[in-house]
Design an enzyme around this catalytic site. Structure first.
Site, mmCIF file in Angstrom:
data_model
loop_
_atom_site.group_PDB
_atom_site.id
_atom_site.type_symbol
_atom_site.label_atom_id
_atom_site.label_comp_id
_atom_site.label_asym_id
_atom_site.label_seq_id
_atom_site.Cartn_x
_atom_site.Cartn_y
_atom_site.Cartn_z
ATOM 1 C CG HIS A 34 -7.958 -3.889 -1.769
ATOM 2 N ND1 HIS A 34 -8.941 -3.049 -2.202
ATOM 3 C CD2 HIS A 34 -6.936 -3.071 -1.375
ATOM 4 C CE1 HIS A 34 -8.553 -1.793 -2.088
ATOM 5 N NE2 HIS A 34 -7.329 -1.774 -1.595
ATOM 6 C CG ASN A 70 -2.682 9.810 9.283
ATOM 7 O OD1 ASN A 70 -3.709 9.215 9.569
ATOM 8 N ND2 ASN A 70 -2.392 11.010 9.748
ATOM 9 C CG ASP A 87 8.258 11.497 -5.504
ATOM 10 O OD1 ASP A 87 7.455 10.810 -4.819
ATOM 11 O OD2 ASP A 87 8.223 12.735 -5.547
ATOM 12 C CG HIS A 108 -1.081 5.545 -0.289
ATOM 13 N ND1 HIS A 108 -1.589 6.097 0.853
ATOM 14 C CD2 HIS A 108 -2.054 4.733 -0.769
ATOM 15 C CE1 HIS A 108 -2.815 5.622 1.063
ATOM 16 N NE2 HIS A 108 -3.105 4.794 0.100
ATOM 17 C CG ASP A 109 6.399 6.835 -3.429
ATOM 18 O OD1 ASP A 109 6.342 8.078 -3.288
ATOM 19 O OD2 ASP A 109 7.404 6.246 -3.864
ATOM 20 N NE ARG A 116 -3.794 1.986 2.671
ATOM 21 C CZ ARG A 116 -4.734 2.671 2.033
ATOM 22 N NH1 ARG A 116 -5.028 2.387 0.782
ATOM 23 N NH2 ARG A 116 -5.355 3.661 2.635
HETATM 24 C C1 HEM Z 1 -8.591 1.380 -6.576
HETATM 25 C C2 HEM Z 1 -8.480 2.301 -5.642
HETATM 26 C C3 HEM Z 1 -8.151 1.960 -4.222
HETATM 27 C C4 HEM Z 1 -8.854 2.360 -3.138
HETATM 28 C C5 HEM Z 1 -10.088 3.250 -3.128
HETATM 29 C C6 HEM Z 1 -8.217 1.783 -1.986
HETATM 30 C C7 HEM Z 1 -8.639 1.976 -0.685
HETATM 31 C C8 HEM Z 1 -8.104 1.342 0.412
HETATM 32 C C9 HEM Z 1 -8.550 1.540 1.765
HETATM 33 C C10 HEM Z 1 -9.666 2.473 2.197
HETATM 34 C C11 HEM Z 1 -7.835 0.718 2.560
HETATM 35 C C12 HEM Z 1 -7.979 0.528 4.058
HETATM 36 C C13 HEM Z 1 -7.349 1.635 4.834
HETATM 37 C C14 HEM Z 1 -7.681 1.482 6.288
HETATM 38 O O1 HEM Z 1 -8.837 1.676 6.652
HETATM 39 O O2 HEM Z 1 -6.784 1.151 7.070
HETATM 40 C C15 HEM Z 1 -6.903 0.019 1.712
HETATM 41 C C16 HEM Z 1 -5.991 -0.893 2.144
HETATM 42 C C17 HEM Z 1 -5.070 -1.494 1.341
HETATM 43 N N1 HEM Z 1 -4.874 -1.277 0.003
HETATM 44 FE FE1 HEM Z 1 -6.077 -0.211 -1.216
HETATM 45 N N2 HEM Z 1 -7.158 1.033 -2.389
HETATM 46 C C18 HEM Z 1 -7.074 1.114 -3.750
HETATM 47 C C19 HEM Z 1 -6.098 0.549 -4.545
HETATM 48 C C20 HEM Z 1 -5.056 -0.200 -4.070
HETATM 49 C C21 HEM Z 1 -3.928 -0.616 -4.868
HETATM 50 C C22 HEM Z 1 -3.704 -0.233 -6.325
HETATM 51 C C23 HEM Z 1 -3.123 -1.370 -4.069
HETATM 52 C C24 HEM Z 1 -1.831 -2.049 -4.395
HETATM 53 C C25 HEM Z 1 -1.605 -2.646 -5.540
HETATM 54 C C26 HEM Z 1 -3.767 -1.411 -2.763
HETATM 55 C C27 HEM Z 1 -3.298 -2.112 -1.682
HETATM 56 C C28 HEM Z 1 -3.845 -2.066 -0.417
HETATM 57 C C29 HEM Z 1 -3.358 -2.875 0.687
HETATM 58 C C30 HEM Z 1 -2.258 -3.912 0.621
HETATM 59 C C31 HEM Z 1 -4.111 -2.496 1.801
HETATM 60 C C32 HEM Z 1 -3.955 -3.024 3.228
HETATM 61 C C33 HEM Z 1 -3.019 -2.156 3.988
HETATM 62 C C34 HEM Z 1 -2.637 -2.707 5.353
HETATM 63 O O3 HEM Z 1 -3.161 -3.710 5.797
HETATM 64 O O4 HEM Z 1 -1.765 -2.086 5.974
HETATM 65 N N3 HEM Z 1 -4.920 -0.673 -2.800
HETATM 66 N N4 HEM Z 1 -7.090 0.422 0.409
HETATM 67 C C1 LIG Z 2 -3.384 11.761 10.674
HETATM 68 O O1 LIG Z 2 -4.084 12.792 9.987
HETATM 69 C C2 LIG Z 2 -4.989 13.519 10.789
HETATM 70 C C3 LIG Z 2 -5.654 14.537 9.902
HETATM 71 O O2 LIG Z 2 -6.462 13.903 8.999
HETATM 72 C C4 LIG Z 2 -4.240 14.187 11.963
HETATM 73 O O3 LIG Z 2 -5.157 14.832 12.812
HETATM 74 C C5 LIG Z 2 -3.484 13.121 12.756
HETATM 75 O O4 LIG Z 2 -2.678 13.733 13.733
HETATM 76 C C6 LIG Z 2 -2.577 12.303 11.833
HETATM 77 N N1 LIG Z 2 -1.975 11.208 12.604
HETATM 78 C C7 LIG Z 2 -0.695 10.911 12.519
HETATM 79 C C8 LIG Z 2 -0.238 9.744 13.311
HETATM 80 O O5 LIG Z 2 0.076 11.527 11.834
#
Ligand code: HEM
Ligand SMILES: *[C@@H]1O[C@H](CO)[C@@H](O)[C@H](O)[C@H]1NC(C)=O
Ligand SMILES: *[C@@H]1O[C@H](CO)[C@@H](O)[C@H](O)[C@H]1NC(C)=O
Ligand SMILES: *[C@@H]1O[C@H](CO)[C@@H](O)[C@H](O)[C@H]1NC(C)=O
Length: 316
Positions: free
Chosen positions: A188, A91, A71, A63-64, A59
């Protein structure tokens, strides 16, 4: 005729270089031949102590790449008045930055000032997938690290509430297709989501339905019990593919059953083209793995940096 073709190709390549350095598989062969091995070892050591590391690295790389190209802007820490990406809104889900720092230390010991943080993150994401039982691939290298990271820019990341046209727009702005969108959403298969990311699907969905009717009822009920309306447990949430911790195509099988967490996942079923891809990936592990690798290479080739950072957390 040949001259016109050459001119045309030059134009294409010079517009591509807008994305940064030309990448190559053998970029560090002479300058740091053991870099990849050192990075893989750092990732392996981290996974041995913490099973959540692979999802975090995948993830983090996504994001990067989606903000200013791959980068390493996601790794920079906030300095002075500037709040960096990593301290911006999503975050809550980014973690395991220490793995990149450990890998960087190992690589700096081998060949100081040579390997960029952006390349380390791209390689670590590949290792995370491969070490989770997923496919492996050759990562093109030569990315440079950027000098800017702004929390406000995380707004341009796709949101879990996005519908298919919003997702398409977000991906096409980065040169990524609908096929890339479906394949990369298969990421996912790993990891965890907090309740806040799918809360709007399971409570007060709209004027007619409390729960998103496209969700499997038993699945929605189980999520509601984990994530009650007035949820006080900040760390509560669900594993995205609870059946296995393995990188496989189960995500697509669950999606077809109405067992995906986000509206953005569910929306992949709302066009004929994307739905056909979901079905294809659900029925063929190989088709998914091939497509995922191609799309990862495409996503991770977006670049835009200027330097090889010495400490991944701060600009030189
Ligand atoms: C298509 C658009 C995407 C959306 C809207 C999206 C959204 C999200 C969200 C909301 C979460 C959960 C965050 C949380 O509540 O902690 C998540 C987790 C994750 N996403 Fe996506 N994502 C997208 C695309 C991707 C892509 C392209 C990848 C990698 C190829 C990816 C890999 C992951 C992984 C591995 C997690 C789990 C992170 C963890 O367990 O630390 N996602 N994503
Ligand atoms: C995460 O972002 C929120 C703002 O959306 C901020 O209030 C919070 O301090 C940030 N947390 C960390 C761990 O950086
Ligand atoms: C997606 O959402 C946007 C913004 O809310 C809306 O304008 C658009 O019509 C929606 N598209 C689909 C296919 O639902
Ligand atoms: C609620 O959502 C369902 C499923 O997406 C939709 O068919 C229905 O029209 C929506 N109702 C309202 C009032 O928005």
């Amino acid at each position: 005729m040949a001259a016109i073709v050459v001119l045309f190709c030059t134009l294409i390549f010079s517009s591509l270089s807008f994305f940064g350095n030309a990448l190559s598989s053998n970029y560090y062969d002479k300058t740091c031949p053991n870099a990849e091995e050192a990075i893989t070892n750092a990732v392996k050591n981290a996974i041995n102590n913490d099973q959540t590391v692979p999802a975090a690295l995948l993830r983090m790389h996504f994001h990067d790449c989606f903000i200013r190209g791959c980068d390493a802007s996601v790794l920079l820490k906030s300095v002075g008045k500037n709040t960096a990406e990593k301290d911006g809104p999503p975050n809550i889900s980014l973690h395991a930055f220490y793995v990149i720092d450990n890998a960087k230390k190992a690589v700096e010991d081998l060949c100081p000032g040579v390997v960029s943080c952006a390349d380390i993150l791209a390689l670590a994401a590949r290792d995370a997938v491969a070490l989770s039982g997923g496919p492996t691939w050759d990562v093109p290298k030569g990315r440079l690290d950027g000098r800017v990271s702004k929390a406000t820019e995380t707004r341009s990341l796709p949101a879990p509430t996005f519908n298919i046209s919003q997702l398409q727009q977000s991906f096409s702005q980065r040169g990524l297709s609908m096929k890339d969108l479906v394949a990369l959403s298969g990421g996912h298969t790993l990891g965890f989501s907090h309740c806040s990311s799918f809360q709007s699907r399971i409570h007060n969905f709209n004027a007619t339905f409390d729960v998103d009717p496209t969700m499997h009822p038993a699945f929605a009920a189980s999520l509601k019990s984990i994530c009650p309306l007035h949820n006080k447990a900040k760390n509560a949430g669900a594993t995205m593919d609870p059946s296995t911790a393995i990188f496989d195509n189960t995500y697509f099988k669950l999606l077809l059953q109405g067992r995906s967490l986000f509206s953005s996942d569910q929306s992949l079923l709302t066009t004929t083209k994307t739905k056909a891809l979901v079905s294809k990936f659900a029925s063929s592990q190989e088709a998914f793995a091939d497509a995922f690798v191609k799309s990862m290479i495409k996503m991770s080739s977006l670049n835009g940096g200027q330097e090889v950072r010495l400490d991944c957390k701060v600009v030189n």
